[in-house]
Enzyme design. Structure first.
Site, mmCIF file in Angstrom:
data_model
loop_
_atom_site.group_PDB
_atom_site.id
_atom_site.type_symbol
_atom_site.label_atom_id
_atom_site.label_comp_id
_atom_site.label_asym_id
_atom_site.label_seq_id
_atom_site.Cartn_x
_atom_site.Cartn_y
_atom_site.Cartn_z
ATOM 1 N N GLY A 14 0.758 -1.153 -0.038
ATOM 2 C CA GLY A 14 0.164 -0.046 0.071
ATOM 3 C C GLY A 14 0.908 1.457 -0.060
ATOM 4 N N TYR A 46 -3.807 6.594 7.877
ATOM 5 C CA TYR A 46 -2.696 5.544 7.197
ATOM 6 C C TYR A 46 -2.788 5.312 5.874
ATOM 7 C CZ TYR A 46 0.983 2.267 8.395
ATOM 8 O OH TYR A 46 2.249 1.813 8.611
ATOM 9 N N ASP A 52 -8.166 5.895 -0.701
ATOM 10 C CA ASP A 52 -7.403 4.504 -0.512
ATOM 11 C C ASP A 52 -7.980 3.277 0.178
ATOM 12 O OD1 ASP A 52 -5.587 2.867 1.082
ATOM 13 O OD2 ASP A 52 -4.349 4.540 1.907
ATOM 14 N N GLU A 53 -8.064 2.478 -0.774
ATOM 15 C CA GLU A 53 -8.733 1.171 -0.646
ATOM 16 C C GLU A 53 -7.910 -0.005 -0.086
ATOM 17 O OE1 GLU A 53 -12.422 0.170 -1.607
ATOM 18 O OE2 GLU A 53 -12.949 2.386 -1.733
ATOM 19 N N VAL A 54 -6.787 0.325 0.326
ATOM 20 C CA VAL A 54 -5.874 -0.630 0.517
ATOM 21 C C VAL A 54 -6.297 -1.759 1.920
ATOM 22 C CG1 VAL A 54 -3.570 -1.063 1.614
ATOM 23 C CG2 VAL A 54 -3.713 0.686 -0.124
ATOM 24 N N LYS A 55 -7.100 -1.123 2.560
ATOM 25 C CA LYS A 55 -7.313 -1.904 3.955
ATOM 26 C C LYS A 55 -8.789 -2.510 3.834
ATOM 27 C CE LYS A 55 -6.178 -2.460 8.596
ATOM 28 N NZ LYS A 55 -5.591 -1.571 9.814
HETATM 29 C C1 LIG Z 1 -5.509 2.491 4.509
HETATM 30 C C2 LIG Z 1 -4.037 1.911 4.503
HETATM 31 N N1 LIG Z 1 -3.484 2.505 3.405
HETATM 32 C C3 LIG Z 1 -2.121 2.017 3.086
HETATM 33 C C4 LIG Z 1 -1.359 1.148 4.010
HETATM 34 C C5 LIG Z 1 -0.186 0.821 3.817
HETATM 35 O O1 LIG Z 1 -0.012 -0.583 3.324
HETATM 36 P P1 LIG Z 1 1.354 -1.307 3.349
HETATM 37 O O2 LIG Z 1 1.457 -1.676 4.942
HETATM 38 O O3 LIG Z 1 0.958 -2.547 2.828
HETATM 39 O O4 LIG Z 1 2.453 -0.604 2.710
HETATM 40 C C6 LIG Z 1 -2.178 0.757 5.014
HETATM 41 C C7 LIG Z 1 -1.715 -0.401 6.151
HETATM 42 O O5 LIG Z 1 -2.091 -0.333 7.298
HETATM 43 C C8 LIG Z 1 -3.483 1.155 5.213
HETATM 44 O O6 LIG Z 1 -4.223 0.622 6.265
#
Ligand SMILES: Cc1ncc(COP(=O)(O)O)c(C=O)c1O
Length: 437
Positions: A108, A135, A235-238
């Protein structure tokens, strides 16, 4: 654990109890000695489709056996191109007539870093609007716009403006009804100065305490970005890829972002992330975001297997149903009169992104981070894994494939853990070795 302490660098530890696993299966982790733990974190969502998911494991094994290269930097291969095409299909386009591209990364962090620098390059503006307790990454620009890291002492990006994230349980305005209007007013003021390249936002703030934004927040940001020519990065990472009960969490707000970032569950347990956005943002300058194993065949094959599960829809529907089940069981506990119930200040979430906020109790809603650390520790003793975020919120993000029976067991363990922790079952010494955040 002793060997781990001697060998693994402290900069990558975020420990809450002595968790060690030698195997995993679905929503279970197996400790040395064979005890099974119900994992309600899914490794911070990276194992969103369960440990050892057969479809993902098969895809990884096949790709590893006959890997057509180890990178896309200087040559391409079918799974990388197909993964990018499938992501373009899955993520709606803001302006269908404009070409889009996909950056394939490892985490992410780099996906957000690339999204931010691309928006800066495309607009020629330096500024970024981000949110307190957000985050977006653990390194570089993504870290510098992460409120969580900056609050913990990391350097803020020199051009970031932080605004409060609208939180109805702890309204920064003192009045829950006013939080959205106030934040949007502040955002409008910051954007009107004309220096903001992008707004970066989580559609549900996760590490900031599982805060579900009130209606109107993301739509308001969308309108402001349009008005001021700034990009909206969601940011849809989580919380993406089905976790909230919709394919994309931003769908709850009825908006379409300019740039979407994905990670964690996208790789099914191996490193993989993506930024999907306009070609203007992601094409230039050529060769400016390089890591050698980007687009490697193993990660890409895993990503394609994950996207097939996302398109199938069953995991997304299960996330919706199991999330409703778990929230209901926890709310029932909070109203039960059991010993720890009055310590539950709030239970909230969407799908299987759930937060349980623990407070001082007896009418006092002040955060109780020590109780939360002890409840997490006690849950581990009783057989479940759940990590604290924002100090006093237990984050529950199990695999989207979790069964109804496992959810019942999760609620039984968690509520007993809160009862026990409130009754003093865990000492200060037991949690002292684990610094957490
Ligand atoms: C919403 C969000 N974006 C980005 C990240 C960063 O991802 P990564 O730890 O895989 O680099 C996180 C990690 O917790 C997250 O919760």
């Amino acid at each position: 654990m002793a060997r781990d302490a001697q060998a693994i660098a402290g900069v990558e530890r975020l420990r809450f109890f002595p968790l060690a696993a030698i195997a995993g299966r679905g929503e279970l982790l197996v400790e040395p000695g064979g005890r099974e733990l119900l994992d309600l974190s899914a490794s911070w969502t990276a194992a969103g489709f369960g440990y050892g998911n057969p479809a993902i494991a098969e895809a990884i094994a096949a790709a590893a056996a006959t890997a057509p290269g180890a990178s896309i930097l200087s040559g391409t291969h079918p799974d990388a191109v197909a993964l990018a095409e499938e992501l373009l299909e899955l993520v709606p386009a803001r302006a269908p007539e404009q070409p889009r591209r996909v950056y394939l990364g490892h985490a992410g962090t780099d996906a957000n870093d690339v999204a931010l620098r691309g928006c800066r390059h495309a607009t020629g503006r330096p500024g970024v609007l981000a949110f307190e307790h957000g985050y977006h990454g653990g390194f570089g620009a993504a870290q510098g716009v992460s409120g969580v890291h900056v609050a913990a002492g990391a350097s803020a990006d020199p051009d970031v403006v932080f605004l409060p994230y609208p939180d109805r349980f702890r309204p920064h305005t003192g009045d829950a009804a006013m939080v959205v209007d106030d934040v949007l007013e502040r955002a409008a003021a910051a954007l009107s100065r004309g220096r903001i390249a992008a707004v970066i936002v989580e559609p549900l703030q996760s590490d900031g305490g599982l805060i579900v934004p009130p209606d109107g927040f993301l739509a308001g940001l969308r309108a402001l970005c349009d008005e001021h020519g700034s990009y909206l990065i969601v940011d849809e990472v989580k919380v993406g890829l089905g976790r909230t009960g919709r394919t994309h969490a931003f769908e709850h707000a009825g908006i379409v972002p300019d740039v979407v970032t994905l990670g964690k569950a996208l790789g099914g347990g191996v490193p993989l992330s993506a930024a999907i956005g306009p070609a203007d943002v992601l094409d230039e300058p050529t060769a400016s975001a390089l890591m050698t194993t980007i687009g490697n065949p193993i990660s890409c094959a895993a990503g394609r297997a994950v996207l097939a599960l996302v398109r199938d829809g069953a995991a997304t529907r299960n996330a919706d149903e199991r999330g409703t089940q778990l929230r209901a069981l926890l709310a029932q506990y909070a109203a039960s009169g059991r010993p720890g119930a009055e310590r539950v200040g709030d239970v909230r979430g969407l799908g299987l992104s759930i937060g349980v906020e623990l407070v001082v109790g007896a009418g006092d809603d002040a955060p109780d981070a020590v109780l939360t650390a002890k409840a997490a520790y006690r849950a581990w003793e009783l057989g479940a894994v759940a990590f604290p975020v924002r100090g006093n919120v237990l984050e529950l993000t199990p695999a989207l494939t979790i069964s109804a029976e496992a959810i019942d067991r999760a609620a039984t363990i968690l509520t007993r853990a809160i009862d026990d922790a409130a009754a003093g079952a865990v000492s200060d010494e037991q949690i002292a070795a684990f610094q957490g955040w």
